[in-house]
Design an enzyme around this catalytic site. Structure first.
Site, mmCIF file in Angstrom:
data_model
loop_
_atom_site.group_PDB
_atom_site.id
_atom_site.type_symbol
_atom_site.label_atom_id
_atom_site.label_comp_id
_atom_site.label_asym_id
_atom_site.label_seq_id
_atom_site.Cartn_x
_atom_site.Cartn_y
_atom_site.Cartn_z
ATOM 1 N N PRO A 87 0.833 -1.223 0.000
ATOM 2 C CA PRO A 87 0.000 0.000 0.000
ATOM 3 C C PRO A 87 0.861 1.264 0.000
ATOM 4 C CG PRO A 87 -0.561 -1.444 1.855
ATOM 5 C CD PRO A 87 0.640 -2.025 1.214
ATOM 6 N N GLU A 114 2.447 -7.554 8.920
ATOM 7 C CA GLU A 114 2.463 -6.087 9.010
ATOM 8 C C GLU A 114 3.365 -5.461 7.957
ATOM 9 O OE1 GLU A 114 0.332 -4.237 10.926
ATOM 10 O OE2 GLU A 114 -0.418 -6.277 11.056
ATOM 11 N N ARG A 152 -2.854 -8.577 -20.550
ATOM 12 C CA ARG A 152 -3.729 -8.058 -21.610
ATOM 13 C C ARG A 152 -2.962 -7.273 -22.661
ATOM 14 N NH1 ARG A 152 -8.931 -8.310 -20.595
ATOM 15 N NH2 ARG A 152 -9.397 -6.632 -22.050
ATOM 16 N N ASP A 167 -9.747 -1.242 -24.764
ATOM 17 C CA ASP A 167 -9.932 -1.274 -23.323
ATOM 18 C C ASP A 167 -10.129 0.127 -22.762
ATOM 19 O OD1 ASP A 167 -9.858 -3.946 -22.908
ATOM 20 O OD2 ASP A 167 -7.816 -4.019 -22.140
HETATM 21 N N1 ADE Z 1 -0.834 -5.162 0.102
HETATM 22 C C1 ADE Z 1 -1.834 -4.866 0.952
HETATM 23 N N2 ADE Z 1 -2.633 -3.921 0.440
HETATM 24 C C2 ADE Z 1 -2.128 -3.601 -0.775
HETATM 25 C C3 ADE Z 1 -2.511 -2.691 -1.798
HETATM 26 N N3 ADE Z 1 -3.566 -1.893 -1.665
HETATM 27 N N4 ADE Z 1 -1.762 -2.630 -2.909
HETATM 28 C C4 ADE Z 1 -0.678 -3.407 -3.039
HETATM 29 N N5 ADE Z 1 -0.265 -4.281 -2.113
HETATM 30 C C5 ADE Z 1 -0.982 -4.381 -0.990
#
Ligand code: ADE
Length: 242
Positions: A87, A114, A152, A167
Site C-alpha cells: 500500500p 504487518e 492483456r 480497453d
Molecule cells: N498489500 C496490501 N494492500 C495492498 C494494496 N492496496 N496494494 C498493493 N499491495 C498491498
C-alpha cells in the site's frame, strides 16, 4: 513474459489458470513461477516472520528467507526488476502496466503480516506498487491484478474480439456503455445510433459517451489529458446531452 513470484501462499495464483491469463499461459506467452520463502529457511519451524523491533502488533517478514529466495531466483533466471506489492507503493495504472509489459522477466514480492523488513526493500526492491488506497491482507491479490493487467498488453494474448486498444483507459478515458440483444428490455431501448450501421457515427457516439462519463465520474483523468479538437467539440455538443 515470465513472472517469478515470492509468496507464502503460492496456491492463490492458481486463480490465474482461467480466462485470458490462463489462455496466455497455455500459449506460453505468460509463465508464472512461485517461490515460497518457507522453502528457504533453516530452522525446524520454517520461520519467515518475527516481532517488530520497537513493539506493536503483527509480525514482520524477515530479511534472510526473502534474500535467499531471491538468490535462488537469480541463480536460475538472472537479474530482473523486483517489484514489491505494498500500500506504500505508487498506484498501478494502465501506463505502468504498459511499461511492465515491455519486460521479459519480473520478480513480484508479495508481503504478508504487518510488512517486510525495510532493509530487504532497500537492498533489493526496485519499485513498490499499490493497487489502491486500501489495505488488503497481503500482496497476492495485488500481484494477480498486476499480472492480469500486464498480460492483456502482451502481443497475441487477446483474441481479435478483445483488442487491448478498445480497453477502458487505453486512451486515458473511461469506457463507453455497451448493449446487446434484445433491442428493448424492461422498457429500456438500445440507443438508436447503435442500430443504424453507420460506423463513423457510432465511433463518434462512443467517443462522446466515453468523454462525458470521464468528465462526470473521473474529472482527474480529463485534467491530465490534452483533448483533441474533435474531443473538445464532442464534449461541448449540447444537442445530444443525456
Ligand atoms: N498489500 C496490501 N494492500 C495492498 C494494496 N492496496 N496494494 C498493493 N499491495 C498491498
Amino acid at each position: 513474459m515470465r513472472f517469478d513470484i515470492i509468496s507464502l501462499f503460492p496456491q492463490m495464483f492458481d486463480a490465474l489458470d482461467f480466462g485470458i491469463p490462463g489462455r496466455a499461459q497455455k500459449k506460453d506467452l505468460l509463465k508464472l513461477c512461485c517461490w515460497n520463502p518457507r522453502d528457504y529457511t533453516s530452522d525446524a519451524h520454517r520461520t519467515v516472520d518475527d516481532r517488530p523491533y520497537g513493539g506493536g502488533p503483527g509480525m514482520v517478514m524477515m530479511y534472510q528467507p526473502l534474500a535467499d529466495t531471491l538468490s535462488a531466483i537469480r541463480a536460475q533466471q538472472g537479474h530482473a526488476p523486483v517489484v514489491c506489492l505494498s500500500p506504500q507503493g505508487r498506484r498501478l495504472d494502465q501506463k505502468m502496466a504498459q511499461r511492465f509489459a515491455q519486460q521479459t522477466n519480473m520478480v513480484l514480492l508479495c508481503g504478508r503480516y504487518e510488512g517486510i523488513d525495510e532493509r530487504f526493500i532497500q537492498h533489493f526492491v526496485d519499485e513498490e506498487v499499490s493497487i489502491g488506497d486500501y489495505v488488503l491482507s497481503g500482496g497476492e491479490l495485488p500481484a494477480m491484478t498486476l499480472i492480469d493487467a500486464v498480460t492483456r498488453m502482451l502481443p497475441q494474448a487477446l483474441g481479435d474480439a478483445e483488442s487491448a486498444e478498445q480497453d477502458s483507459f487505453m486512451n486515458g478515458l473511461l469506457d463507453c456503455p455497451h448493449y446487446t440483444r434484445p433491442e428493448i428490455v424492461a422498457d429500456s431501448a438500445v440507443p438508436p445510433v447503435l442500430l443504424g450501421g453507420h460506423h463513423e457515427k457510432i465511433a463518434r457516439w462512443r467517443l462522446q459517451q466515453a468523454l462525458r462519463r470521464t468528465q462526470k465520474r473521473r474529472l482527474d483523468l480529463l485534467q491530465h489529458r490534452q483533448l483533441s479538437e474533435l474531443e473538445q467539440e464532442l464534449l461541448n455538443d449540447q444537442s445530444t446531452a443525456d
